[in-house]
Write a protein that holds these residues in place. Structure first.
Motif, PDB file in Angstrom:
ATOM      1  N   TYR A 156     -12.295   1.009  -6.802  1.00  0.00           N
ATOM      2  CA  TYR A 156     -11.297   0.976  -5.734  1.00  0.00           C
ATOM      3  C   TYR A 156     -11.891   0.382  -4.455  1.00  0.00           C
ATOM      4  CZ  TYR A 156      -8.603   4.373  -8.538  1.00  0.00           C
ATOM      5  OH  TYR A 156      -7.896   5.004  -9.522  1.00  0.00           O
ATOM      6  N   SER A 157     -12.946  -0.421  -4.584  1.00  0.00           N
ATOM      7  CA  SER A 157     -13.701  -0.838  -3.400  1.00  0.00           C
ATOM      8  C   SER A 157     -12.832  -1.575  -2.381  1.00  0.00           C
ATOM      9  CB  SER A 157     -14.886  -1.721  -3.809  1.00  0.00           C
ATOM     10  OG  SER A 157     -14.430  -2.874  -4.520  1.00  0.00           O
ATOM     11  N   GLY A 158     -11.977  -2.504  -2.850  1.00  0.00           N
ATOM     12  CA  GLY A 158     -11.128  -3.238  -1.916  1.00  0.00           C
ATOM     13  C   GLY A 158     -10.140  -2.327  -1.221  1.00  0.00           C
ATOM     14  N   LEU A 159      -9.497  -1.443  -1.987  1.00  0.00           N
ATOM     15  CA  LEU A 159      -8.550  -0.485  -1.405  1.00  0.00           C
ATOM     16  C   LEU A 159      -9.266   0.459  -0.457  1.00  0.00           C
ATOM     17  CD1 LEU A 159      -5.762   0.866  -1.225  1.00  0.00           C
ATOM     18  CD2 LEU A 159      -6.366   2.208  -3.263  1.00  0.00           C
ATOM     19  N   ALA A 160     -10.472   0.913  -0.861  1.00  0.00           N
ATOM     20  CA  ALA A 160     -11.229   1.829  -0.010  1.00  0.00           C
ATOM     21  C   ALA A 160     -11.547   1.185   1.336  1.00  0.00           C
ATOM     22  CB  ALA A 160     -12.521   2.247  -0.713  1.00  0.00           C
ATOM     23  N   ARG A 161     -11.920  -0.106   1.306  1.00  0.00           N
ATOM     24  CA  ARG A 161     -12.243  -0.806   2.552  1.00  0.00           C
ATOM     25  C   ARG A 161     -11.015  -0.848   3.479  1.00  0.00           C
ATOM     26  NH1 ARG A 161     -13.507  -5.350   0.466  1.00  0.00           N
ATOM     27  NH2 ARG A 161     -15.696  -4.856   0.107  1.00  0.00           N
ATOM     28  N   LEU A 162      -9.849  -1.112   2.908  1.00  0.00           N
ATOM     29  CA  LEU A 162      -8.624  -1.173   3.707  1.00  0.00           C
ATOM     30  C   LEU A 162      -8.244   0.207   4.241  1.00  0.00           C
ATOM     31  CD1 LEU A 162      -6.152  -2.595   4.838  1.00  0.00           C
ATOM     32  CD2 LEU A 162      -5.067  -2.428   2.586  1.00  0.00           C
ATOM     33  N   LEU A 163      -8.361   1.230   3.399  1.00  0.00           N
ATOM     34  CA  LEU A 163      -8.022   2.580   3.830  1.00  0.00           C
ATOM     35  C   LEU A 163      -8.968   3.061   4.927  1.00  0.00           C
ATOM     36  CD1 LEU A 163      -7.098   4.385   0.483  1.00  0.00           C
ATOM     37  CD2 LEU A 163      -5.590   3.270   2.125  1.00  0.00           C
ATOM     38  N   MET A 164     -10.238   2.687   4.815  1.00  0.00           N
ATOM     39  CA  MET A 164     -11.189   3.076   5.857  1.00  0.00           C
ATOM     40  C   MET A 164     -10.806   2.449   7.192  1.00  0.00           C
ATOM     41  SD  MET A 164     -13.247   5.160   4.481  1.00  0.00           S
ATOM     42  CE  MET A 164     -11.851   5.602   3.423  1.00  0.00           C
ATOM     43  N   LEU A 165     -10.362   1.214   7.162  1.00  0.00           N
ATOM     44  CA  LEU A 165      -9.958   0.542   8.392  1.00  0.00           C
ATOM     45  C   LEU A 165      -8.749   1.249   9.002  1.00  0.00           C
ATOM     46  CD1 LEU A 165      -9.768  -3.304   8.839  1.00  0.00           C
ATOM     47  CD2 LEU A 165      -7.977  -1.843   9.738  1.00  0.00           C
ATOM     48  N   LEU A 166      -7.797   1.603   8.149  1.00  0.00           N
ATOM     49  CA  LEU A 166      -6.604   2.307   8.634  1.00  0.00           C
ATOM     50  C   LEU A 166      -6.967   3.688   9.175  1.00  0.00           C
ATOM     51  CD1 LEU A 166      -4.097   1.458   5.730  1.00  0.00           C
ATOM     52  CD2 LEU A 166      -4.272   0.347   7.963  1.00  0.00           C
TER      53      LEU A 166
END
Length: 702
Positions: A156-166
């Motif tokens: 889930y690395s790509g999703l995790a990166r986006l969620l962390m930004l949010l």
């Protein structure tokens, strides 16, 4: 103006606390409604909990904890079950509790529910997410960022990166407007990535740092400009250029929040079976303001109201709770709370303060009407079924002022009147209770002008027998109570009300019905022109004038009507004092040497401050010849509002060294006694909403 706003804001908060108290009691009653307290009244539970806003439910939860030392969400969840129970649980959550619940659901099982995470992060604004993060970390004692990273893992690395930004909130402020020049640059950057094919991979970071950083308005403009320039939607451009999980989140961020939630609701009801968990998670997180937008978006997108869809897809208590949650949502503040809970000190300028004051007044009216509607529900429930729930009836009536009971009566009339039957509170009393209990209750629920008009009817037409409220006899004492001890302004208002109801002149009626000195007193007092009636202390009197008037009366006691009917109670008390000091005789005795009967009683009443005189009348009523004079007790206690009966009770204690409530308890019985005691003893809960009110115990011996 700032002071007025602050005081009104404080008062409105007290009204909100009253409503929360009523709701907490209703929830407790609903969960203990069966035989011996076992069983749940689901209809009542749904009515209370699924027709309130989240802000109101938080006040209810707090009040429930204070009153019963229990968590309302856990209690309701324990009494309900299945999807119905989960829906109620999520509906009652605060914004921060909802974030915690959704994180636990999405990451707490064997498999992560990444769509639940996307729903949460897209639904919640930046401030909401930030508050939820703080609350989650405070409860779990760990870092939320570390937790999500560990739970999602490498897949889930790509999703995790986006969620962390949010989650970090490193985004444009939500109120920032789109800059078309900047958006155009973003369009070009993203287009380059969307055109990459088999031999080159799209850079996920470009999408994350563009769409993830933009606020909702900027992303909407980005999608619009991309489509206008390249005749293809950005969602289509994203396509399969990255993992499904990251793509789903990026596409969701391009939608308006309302449209996204509507699409997820539609997804839940499409297919072979309804995804009830998805439905209740989404709906349980919406408050009234967000709900309106989602309902509008759903109907606009799919051509059918969401409520109609849900009726086809789900049933039972789950359906009732869900449909009530999305369609009723009664906000006690009428939607004004978003403004009225702002800090008054932070407002600058007269315009801002005036606007705040206007909204506070609107909120106050909405809260009062909402509280009145709750009382109407309580009264309707108290008389529904086999017999009357007298405790609920008495509690509702006696913890309100007469002014507020007038509002309750109006709302009751609107809600329960049918063709040929005008259901006011007075009619409710007549229909459901009897004897002296009903006679006192009727006086209590009437407005002052109405109860005074009733007193006039008793005096001028027929009175009530002390043994039976349905029997009749003449009663001039009621006329003396009305004319000689009421405020002149109240006399004038009652005169107008009586004449309007009877279509005749009260002056003519009194002139025809009375004779001699009593007629002269009545016609003089009816004009309502006594001097400075607000002066009730002897210290406020003109002592020099009192001495002159005492001498005037000594010379001709026949002038007593002329003098006493024009003075304030304070001035008459001063005359009595000067007369006694000068002539070694009380003015009361001197009046008795000239006048007798009703005339003497009327003139004597003018010598006392009203509360003192009413106290003496009650004392005589308790020890009347032939037994207790219930009629006098009912009309004196029942015709006076909370502040007035408090003054009478204090005067009674001062005069006789015993509490009025104590003597009422000895003279009366049954629910009649409980009603009288409660009216005397219980405060107006609208003025003191934080106090827990205890009713007199039910008289089991009556």
């Amino acid at each position: 103006m700032a002071d007025a706003c602050t005081r009104l804001q404080d008062h409105n908060r007290k009204l909100k606390a009253i409503i929360a108290t009523n709701d907490a009691q209703a929830v407790n009653a609903a969960m203990n409604s069966g035989f011996l307290g076992w069983g749940t009244d689901n209809n009542k539970l749904i009515t209370v909990l699924c027709s309130r806003t989240k802000s109101q439910l938080q006040r209810v939860a707090k009040r429930y904890r204070e009153m019963y030392d229990k968590d309302i969400r856990d209690e309701v969840k324990g009494e309900t079950g299945g999807n119905y129970g989960k829906m109620m649980y999520y509906a009652m959550s605060s914004k921060t509790e909802y974030v915690i619940d959704m994180l636990d659901f999405a990451c707490g099982g064997f498999f992560n529910n990444y769509m639940a995470l996307i729903e949460l992060f897209v639904m919640c604004g930046q401030g909401w997410l930030k508050e939820g993060k703080v609350a989650w970390e405070g409860r779990k004692d760990k870092s939320l960022i570390d937790y999500i990273n560990s739970e999602l893992g490498s897949g889930y690395s790509g999703l995790a990166r986006l969620l962390m930004l949010l989650l970090k909130g490193d985004r444009e402020p939500e109120d920032a407007e789109p800059d078309d020049a900047k958006i155009l640059e973003q369009v070009e950057k993203l287009y380059v990535e969307t055109q990459k094919g088999f031999f080159s991979t799209a850079d996920e970071l470009v999408f994350v740092e563009t769409i993830g950083v933009n606020n909702q308005k900027q992303n909407a403009r980005l999608a619009e400009m991309y489509e206008n320039k390249y005749s293809e939607s950005l969602r289509m451009g994203i396509g399969d250029k990255m993992s499904d999980k990251l793509g789903a989140c990026l596409k969701a961020l391009l939608l308006k929040r309302d449209d996204f939630v509507a699409s997820r609701l539609k997804d839940a009801v499409d297919g072979w079976g309804t995804n009830k968990g998805q439905l209740l998670r989404l709906l349980g997180g919406l408050d009234d303001v967000n709900m309106v937008g989602v309902l509008e978006a759903y109907e606009k997108k799919y051509g059918l109201p969401l409520a109609s869809t849900l009726k086809q897809e789900i049933g039972g208590n789950f359906s009732k709770a869900t449909i009530a949650w999305i369609t009723v949502l009664n906000d006690p503040t009428g939607g004004a709370e978003a403004i009225t809970e702002q800090s008054v000190e932070a407002l600058t300028g007269s315009s801002a303060l005036c606007s705040m004051c206007d909204m506070l007044l609107l909120e106050n009216e909405m809260l009062l009407r909402f509280a009145a509607a709750l009382d109407v529900e309580a009264l309707a429930e108290a008389v529904n079924g086999m017999g009357t729930d007298d405790t609920a009836f008495i509690r509702t009536i006696t913890t309100r002022s007469k002014r507020f009971l007038g509002r309750v009566s109006d709302v009751y009339r609107e809600a329960h009147s049918e063709e040929g039957e005008d259901m006011t509170l007075s009619a409710l009393v007549d229909k459901n209770i009897g004897d002296w209990y009903a006679y006192l209750a009727k006086f209590l629920v009437l407005q002052p002008s109405q109860s005074d008009s009733l007193l006039l009817d008793l005096a001028l037409e027929e009175g009530v027998s002390n043994d039976d409220p349905s029997a009749r006899n003449d009663d001039k004492a009621a006329l003396i109570e009305f004319l000689c001890a009421r405020h002149p302004r109240r006399v004038r208002v009652a005169k107008k009300a009586w004449e309007k109801r009877n279509d005749e002149s009260l002056v003519d009626k009194l002139a025809d019905s009375l004779h001699g000195d009593l007629r002269e007193i009545a016609l003089t007092m009816l004009k309502g022109k006594r001097d400075s009636f607000e002066e009730v202390d002897e210290e406020d009197a003109d002592m020099a004038l009192a001495k002159e008037q005492a001498a005037y009366l000594q010379a001709d006691m026949g002038k007593a009507i002329e003098v006493l009917c024009s003075n304030s109670p304070a001035q008459n008390a001063a005359i009595g004092r000067m007369y006694e000091e000068t002539y070694d005789m009380s003015l009361g005795r001197a009046l008795g040497n000239v006048y007798s009967g009703d005339v003497q009683d009327a003139l004597t009443s003018l010598l006392l401050e009203p509360a003192q005189w009413y106290a003496s009348r009650l004392k005589k009523a308790f020890k009347a010849e032939g037994g207790v004079s219930n009629e006098v007790i009912c009309r004196i206690i029942g015709a006076h509002d909370k502040a007035e009966i408090k003054a009478i009770a204090l005067a009674y204690d001062d005069k006789y060294g015993t509490r009025l409530k104590t003597d009422v308890a000895e003279a009366c019985d049954g629910n009649y006694k409980r009603l009288a005691e409660a009216w005397i003893d219980l405060p107006d809960q609208m003025a003191q909403p934080e106090d827990l009110l205890k009713l007199p115990k039910k008289d089991l011996t009556a």
